[in-house]
Design a protein around this motif. Structure first.
Motif, PDB file in Angstrom:
ATOM      1  N   SER A 323       0.836  -1.205   0.000  1.00  0.00           N
ATOM      2  CA  SER A 323       0.000   0.000   0.000  1.00  0.00           C
ATOM      3  C   SER A 323       0.869   1.253   0.000  1.00  0.00           C
ATOM      4  CB  SER A 323      -0.945   0.006   1.203  1.00  0.00           C
ATOM      5  OG  SER A 323      -0.358   0.700   2.268  1.00  0.00           O
ATOM      6  N   MET A 324       0.291   2.329  -0.455  1.00  0.00           N
ATOM      7  CA  MET A 324       0.980   3.629  -0.420  1.00  0.00           C
ATOM      8  C   MET A 324       0.714   4.281   0.927  1.00  0.00           C
ATOM      9  SD  MET A 324      -0.035   5.350  -4.019  1.00  0.00           S
ATOM     10  CE  MET A 324       0.374   4.625  -5.590  1.00  0.00           C
ATOM     11  N   ALA A 325       1.609   5.201   1.309  1.00  0.00           N
ATOM     12  CA  ALA A 325       1.367   5.961   2.540  1.00  0.00           C
ATOM     13  C   ALA A 325       0.152   6.872   2.324  1.00  0.00           C
ATOM     14  CB  ALA A 325       2.594   6.800   2.877  1.00  0.00           C
ATOM     15  N   ALA A 326      -0.550   7.181   3.424  1.00  0.00           N
ATOM     16  CA  ALA A 326      -1.787   7.962   3.312  1.00  0.00           C
ATOM     17  C   ALA A 326      -1.535   9.340   2.707  1.00  0.00           C
ATOM     18  CB  ALA A 326      -2.414   8.114   4.694  1.00  0.00           C
ATOM     19  N   ASP A 327      -0.323   9.903   2.928  1.00  0.00           N
ATOM     20  CA  ASP A 327      -0.063  11.252   2.402  1.00  0.00           C
ATOM     21  C   ASP A 327       0.565  11.215   1.010  1.00  0.00           C
ATOM     22  OD1 ASP A 327       2.394  10.276   2.966  1.00  0.00           O
ATOM     23  OD2 ASP A 327       3.056  11.946   4.227  1.00  0.00           O
ATOM     24  N   ASP A 328       0.598  10.048   0.382  1.00  0.00           N
ATOM     25  CA  ASP A 328       1.191   9.965  -0.957  1.00  0.00           C
ATOM     26  C   ASP A 328       0.289  10.727  -1.931  1.00  0.00           C
ATOM     27  OD1 ASP A 328       1.948   8.978  -3.614  1.00  0.00           O
ATOM     28  OD2 ASP A 328       3.204   7.587  -2.500  1.00  0.00           O
ATOM     29  N   PRO A 329       0.836  11.710  -2.665  1.00  0.00           N
ATOM     30  CA  PRO A 329      -0.030  12.512  -3.532  1.00  0.00           C
ATOM     31  C   PRO A 329      -0.684  11.717  -4.659  1.00  0.00           C
ATOM     32  CG  PRO A 329       2.292  13.098  -3.843  1.00  0.00           C
ATOM     33  CD  PRO A 329       2.229  12.133  -2.693  1.00  0.00           C
ATOM     34  N   ARG A 330      -0.211  10.486  -4.900  1.00  0.00           N
ATOM     35  CA  ARG A 330      -0.827   9.687  -5.960  1.00  0.00           C
ATOM     36  C   ARG A 330      -2.172   9.105  -5.516  1.00  0.00           C
ATOM     37  NH1 ARG A 330       4.447   6.096  -6.833  1.00  0.00           N
ATOM     38  NH2 ARG A 330       4.416   6.363  -4.596  1.00  0.00           N
ATOM     39  N   GLY A 331      -2.334   8.903  -4.217  1.00  0.00           N
ATOM     40  CA  GLY A 331      -3.555   8.263  -3.722  1.00  0.00           C
ATOM     41  C   GLY A 331      -4.709   9.253  -3.642  1.00  0.00           C
ATOM     42  N   ALA A 332      -5.902   8.750  -3.275  1.00  0.00           N
ATOM     43  CA  ALA A 332      -7.065   9.625  -3.078  1.00  0.00           C
ATOM     44  C   ALA A 332      -7.072  10.037  -1.602  1.00  0.00           C
ATOM     45  CB  ALA A 332      -8.335   8.883  -3.441  1.00  0.00           C
ATOM     46  N   PRO A 333      -7.344  11.322  -1.310  1.00  0.00           N
ATOM     47  CA  PRO A 333      -7.200  11.807   0.057  1.00  0.00           C
ATOM     48  C   PRO A 333      -7.966  10.955   1.072  1.00  0.00           C
ATOM     49  CG  PRO A 333      -7.767  13.593  -1.447  1.00  0.00           C
ATOM     50  CD  PRO A 333      -7.815  12.331  -2.238  1.00  0.00           C
ATOM     51  N   GLY A 334      -7.284  10.605   2.172  1.00  0.00           N
ATOM     52  CA  GLY A 334      -7.926   9.910   3.292  1.00  0.00           C
ATOM     53  C   GLY A 334      -8.116   8.412   3.086  1.00  0.00           C
ATOM     54  N   LEU A 335      -7.808   7.894   1.888  1.00  0.00           N
ATOM     55  CA  LEU A 335      -8.060   6.464   1.641  1.00  0.00           C
ATOM     56  C   LEU A 335      -6.748   5.672   1.602  1.00  0.00           C
ATOM     57  CD1 LEU A 335     -10.807   6.675  -1.123  1.00  0.00           C
ATOM     58  CD2 LEU A 335     -11.122   6.185   1.318  1.00  0.00           C
ATOM     59  N   LEU A 336      -6.885   4.397   1.908  1.00  0.00           N
ATOM     60  CA  LEU A 336      -5.755   3.472   1.854  1.00  0.00           C
ATOM     61  C   LEU A 336      -5.730   2.878   0.448  1.00  0.00           C
ATOM     62  CD1 LEU A 336      -3.720   1.676   3.571  1.00  0.00           C
ATOM     63  CD2 LEU A 336      -5.631   0.086   3.807  1.00  0.00           C
ATOM     64  N   GLN A 337      -4.620   3.058  -0.261  1.00  0.00           N
ATOM     65  CA  GLN A 337      -4.549   2.556  -1.645  1.00  0.00           C
ATOM     66  C   GLN A 337      -3.608   1.354  -1.706  1.00  0.00           C
ATOM     67  OE1 GLN A 337      -4.669   5.447  -4.712  1.00  0.00           O
ATOM     68  NE2 GLN A 337      -3.416   4.264  -6.131  1.00  0.00           N
ATOM     69  N   ILE A 338      -4.147   0.240  -2.189  1.00  0.00           N
ATOM     70  CA  ILE A 338      -3.402  -1.031  -2.164  1.00  0.00           C
ATOM     71  C   ILE A 338      -3.259  -1.575  -3.579  1.00  0.00           C
ATOM     72  CG2 ILE A 338      -3.427  -3.414  -1.272  1.00  0.00           C
ATOM     73  CD1 ILE A 338      -5.108  -2.557   0.995  1.00  0.00           C
ATOM     74  N   ARG A 339      -2.115  -2.198  -3.814  1.00  0.00           N
ATOM     75  CA  ARG A 339      -1.959  -2.975  -5.057  1.00  0.00           C
ATOM     76  C   ARG A 339      -1.740  -4.436  -4.658  1.00  0.00           C
ATOM     77  NH1 ARG A 339       2.482  -1.294  -9.236  1.00  0.00           N
ATOM     78  NH2 ARG A 339       3.955  -2.387  -7.926  1.00  0.00           N
ATOM     79  N   THR A 340      -2.545  -5.313  -5.236  1.00  0.00           N
ATOM     80  CA  THR A 340      -2.477  -6.742  -4.912  1.00  0.00           C
ATOM     81  C   THR A 340      -2.107  -7.488  -6.178  1.00  0.00           C
ATOM     82  OG1 THR A 340      -4.268  -6.404  -3.344  1.00  0.00           O
ATOM     83  CG2 THR A 340      -3.863  -8.677  -4.013  1.00  0.00           C
ATOM     84  N   TYR A 341      -1.207  -8.449  -6.085  1.00  0.00           N
ATOM     85  CA  TYR A 341      -0.819  -9.139  -7.318  1.00  0.00           C
ATOM     86  C   TYR A 341      -0.822 -10.655  -7.134  1.00  0.00           C
ATOM     87  CZ  TYR A 341       3.436  -7.774  -4.914  1.00  0.00           C
ATOM     88  OH  TYR A 341       4.367  -7.519  -3.945  1.00  0.00           O
ATOM     89  N   LEU A 342      -1.197 -11.315  -8.224  1.00  0.00           N
ATOM     90  CA  LEU A 342      -1.362 -12.778  -8.230  1.00  0.00           C
ATOM     91  C   LEU A 342      -0.772 -13.341  -9.521  1.00  0.00           C
ATOM     92  CD1 LEU A 342      -4.436 -11.382  -7.492  1.00  0.00           C
ATOM     93  CD2 LEU A 342      -4.793 -13.735  -6.787  1.00  0.00           C
ATOM     94  N   GLY A 343      -0.400 -14.617  -9.451  1.00  0.00           N
ATOM     95  CA  GLY A 343      -0.069 -15.329 -10.684  1.00  0.00           C
ATOM     96  C   GLY A 343       1.413 -15.455 -10.934  1.00  0.00           C
ATOM     97  N   GLY A 344       1.891 -14.881 -12.035  1.00  0.00           N
ATOM     98  CA  GLY A 344       3.270 -15.119 -12.454  1.00  0.00           C
ATOM     99  C   GLY A 344       3.437 -16.601 -12.746  1.00  0.00           C
ATOM    100  N   ALA A 345       4.490 -17.191 -12.196  1.00  0.00           N
ATOM    101  CA  ALA A 345       4.738 -18.618 -12.437  1.00  0.00           C
ATOM    102  C   ALA A 345       3.887 -19.508 -11.533  1.00  0.00           C
ATOM    103  CB  ALA A 345       6.219 -18.912 -12.205  1.00  0.00           C
ATOM    104  N   TYR A 346       3.058 -18.910 -10.649  1.00  0.00           N
ATOM    105  CA  TYR A 346       2.277 -19.694  -9.689  1.00  0.00           C
ATOM    106  C   TYR A 346       0.829 -19.833 -10.165  1.00  0.00           C
ATOM    107  CZ  TYR A 346       6.267 -18.877  -6.714  1.00  0.00           C
ATOM    108  OH  TYR A 346       7.539 -18.837  -6.230  1.00  0.00           O
ATOM    109  N   PRO A 347       0.268 -21.040 -10.076  1.00  0.00           N
ATOM    110  CA  PRO A 347      -1.135 -21.193 -10.493  1.00  0.00           C
ATOM    111  C   PRO A 347      -2.063 -20.444  -9.548  1.00  0.00           C
ATOM    112  CG  PRO A 347      -0.226 -23.278  -9.645  1.00  0.00           C
ATOM    113  CD  PRO A 347       0.892 -22.288  -9.640  1.00  0.00           C
ATOM    114  N   VAL A 348      -3.055 -19.789 -10.117  1.00  0.00           N
ATOM    115  CA  VAL A 348      -4.024 -19.036  -9.305  1.00  0.00           C
ATOM    116  C   VAL A 348      -5.211 -19.969  -9.034  1.00  0.00           C
ATOM    117  CG1 VAL A 348      -5.563 -17.037  -9.298  1.00  0.00           C
ATOM    118  CG2 VAL A 348      -3.264 -16.837 -10.264  1.00  0.00           C
ATOM    119  N   ALA A 349      -5.579 -20.091  -7.750  1.00  0.00           N
ATOM    120  CA  ALA A 349      -6.626 -21.046  -7.361  1.00  0.00           C
ATOM    121  C   ALA A 349      -7.973 -20.633  -7.943  1.00  0.00           C
ATOM    122  CB  ALA A 349      -6.718 -21.098  -5.839  1.00  0.00           C
ATOM    123  N   PRO A 350      -8.856 -21.623  -8.188  1.00  0.00           N
ATOM    124  CA  PRO A 350     -10.192 -21.290  -8.695  1.00  0.00           C
ATOM    125  C   PRO A 350     -10.874 -20.314  -7.733  1.00  0.00           C
ATOM    126  CG  PRO A 350      -9.856 -23.673  -8.627  1.00  0.00           C
ATOM    127  CD  PRO A 350      -8.658 -23.057  -7.983  1.00  0.00           C
TER     128      PRO A 350
END
Ligand SMILES: Cc1cc2nc3c(=O)[nH]c(=O)nc-3n(C[C@H](O)[C@H](O)[C@H](O)COP(=O)(O)OP(=O)(O)OC[C@H]3O[C@@H](n4cnc5c(N)ncnc54)[C@H](O)[C@@H]3O)c2cc1C
Length: 442
Positions: A323-350
């Motif tokens: 996640s980005m820090a709350a004061d990061d100017p890229r995020g939306a004010p007051g919200l927690l902005q997260i990036r979640t990633y899956l896959g690559g060489a690993y199978p993603v479960a149904p």
């Protein structure tokens, strides 16, 4: 009257960081270079995109790196100084966790966290402390797993390493060679992970004001010769030794063509002109990532951001979240902005192929996380190359097989990290500059 030599002219195909850096370094060595980029924006994966907040207020997301790891005195450090990019420190960082044994634990990326890492026996912890005494003689064609087992012991390589590597390269450490993380070689050449780290000097984590994409934007602006929405379709040798590049409704000729494309499009382009190189490029696997960006109400204690890496066998394909820090100017004010990633060489479960399933899986590790107020998927097909052990020798053969005037650069050659790309492209340009100074051609 002496006729002045015709300046060497280069066309760089691909306006990602590799292609932009190639043109930048060629220009500095007196070689005029124009860049052809297929999409509507420069930067490739390293782009900052607009993502307005829920009330329409400005906000952004990073398609690729959220920050840059900069070693003092390294190629990226020099470049950033030269470009005069406005850089902010990544700021105080919030908690870092490893998802292991069904719950999150302190990150093993710090020494106290490492010594408390689950699954490690006492002898294995003591073995890690012996790292400075391990021989620094490099072992050819070693996997990342074998490298860490040799330097830090089997316990670290088994229990801790898979999550760290999956979080950065989306693949298991036994399938990757050191070319995927080439700074490990530099560290070993200077005495090992600990001593080499001390000798190489401090590393900083920086983010350009305006996002990581500002690096590509400033390079493109200063180059002034980046054509967008101009995909290269065909490459033809000319009778006089030069090359013709054909686009959809345009063509250009040049002494030098630099192919700075991912392995798939690079192979397509080279198939007729350099079939052997095309076959070798096709053999470099590319990994697809599922990437979700989400915004949530702030969770107390996470204001400075967080990082979560998951031990791959437990993640069901979920590799981690940051996640980005709350004061990061890229995020939306007051919200927690997260990036979640899956896959690559690993199978993603149904069930993890849509946000509801991904969110349920995230909550297993982050039970405090409230429902998202905004979600956006940014698919990343072919995001990372999988550089297997022995990649260096294969890359050398590929380069040798290229006809004169054709060059190949990019993450498939130097590894996906921006610092490694910066160092690799600069070293390539130095070699090109020396050849052009001595022979007048490259
Ligand atoms: C989700 C994610 C997170 C990442 N995080 C980090 C990180 O934290 N730190 C880090 O250092 N790195 C990170 N990376 C890796 C890094 O962003 C990439 O390795 C790097 O940007 C690759 O640059 P490139 O120029 O080699 O390739 P690309 O970015 O793939 O650029 C290639 C360009 O070629 C263009 N193109 C394709 N075909 C043609 C054609 N026929 N003609 C003309 N142009 C064409 C494409 O449109 C593209 O712009 C991350 C990547 C991803 C996807």
């Amino acid at each position: 009257m002496a006729i002045p030599p015709t300046p060497i002219r280069a066309i760089v195909l691909g306006g990602g960081i590799s292609g932009l850096l190639a043109a930048w370094h060629l220009r500095r060595r007196g070689i005029s270079a124009e860049v052809w980029e297929a999409s509507a924006a420069p930067g490739g994966w390293a782009q900052t995109r607009s993502w307005p907040g829920p009330a329409g207020d400005p906000g952004r997301l990073e398609r690729g790196p959220q920050s840059l790891r900069v070693s003092t005195g390294g190629a990226l450090d020099h470049l950033l100084r030269e470009l005069g990019l406005d850089l902010l420190p990544s700021g105080p960082r919030g908690p870092r966790w490893l998802g292991r044994e069904g719950r999150r634990q302190a990150s093993p990326a710090t020494l106290p966290g490492l010594l408390r890492a689950p699954g490690l026996r006492l002898g294995e912890k003591l073995r890690m402390l012996a790292e400075p005494f391990v021989s620094s003689t490099p072992v050819p064609d070693e996997s990342i797993q074998a490298f860490f087992a040799r330097r830090l012991g089997e316990g670290f390589a088994r229990e801790v390493l898979p999550a760290l590597v999956a979080g950065v390269l989306a693949a298991p450490p036994e399938r990757l060679g050191l070319d995927a993380l080439s700074h490990l070689r530099q560290l070993e050449a200077r005495g090992g992970l600990l001593l080499g780290g001390l000798r190489l000097g401090p590393e900083r984590t920086l983010r350009p004001a305006g996002g990581t994409g500002a690096l590509a934007e400033i390079l493109a602006r200063k180059l002034g010769s980046v054509s967008l929405e101009r995909p290269a379709r065909t490459l033809e040798p000319l009778a006089d030794g030069r090359w013709r590049v054909l686009g959809e409704d345009c063509s250009a000729e040049a002494e030098v063509v630099v192919v700075a494309l991912p392995s798939g499009p690079a192979a397509d382009l080279l198939r007729a002109a350099a079939p052997e190189a095309a076959t070798m490029l096709e053999a470099i696997p590319r990994l697809d990532l599922q990437v979700w960006h989400s915004r949530h109400a702030m969770v107390p204690g996470w204001e400075r951001g967080f990082g979560l890496l998951i031990h791959p066998p437990e993640g069901r394909g979920l590799l981690g979240a940051v996640s980005m820090a709350a004061d990061d100017p890229r995020g939306a004010p007051g919200l927690l902005q997260i990036r979640t990633y899956l896959g690559g060489a690993y199978p993603v479960a149904p069930g993890l192929d849509g946000w509801p399933g991904v969110f349920r899986e995230l909550r297993r590790w982050l039970p405090e996380l409230p429902e998202a107020v905004q979600v956006r998927e940014e698919p990343c097909p072919g995001a990372f190359p999988l550089l297997e052990p022995g990649h260096g020798a294969r890359a050398a053969r590929l380069i040798e097989s290229l006809p004169p005037g054709l060059h190949w650069l990019g993450a498939d050659r130097f590894g996906p990290g921006i610092p490694d790309l910066a160092a690799g492209v600069e070293a390539w340009a130095d070699a090109v500059g020396r050849t052009s100074a001595s022979s007048g051609s490259i």
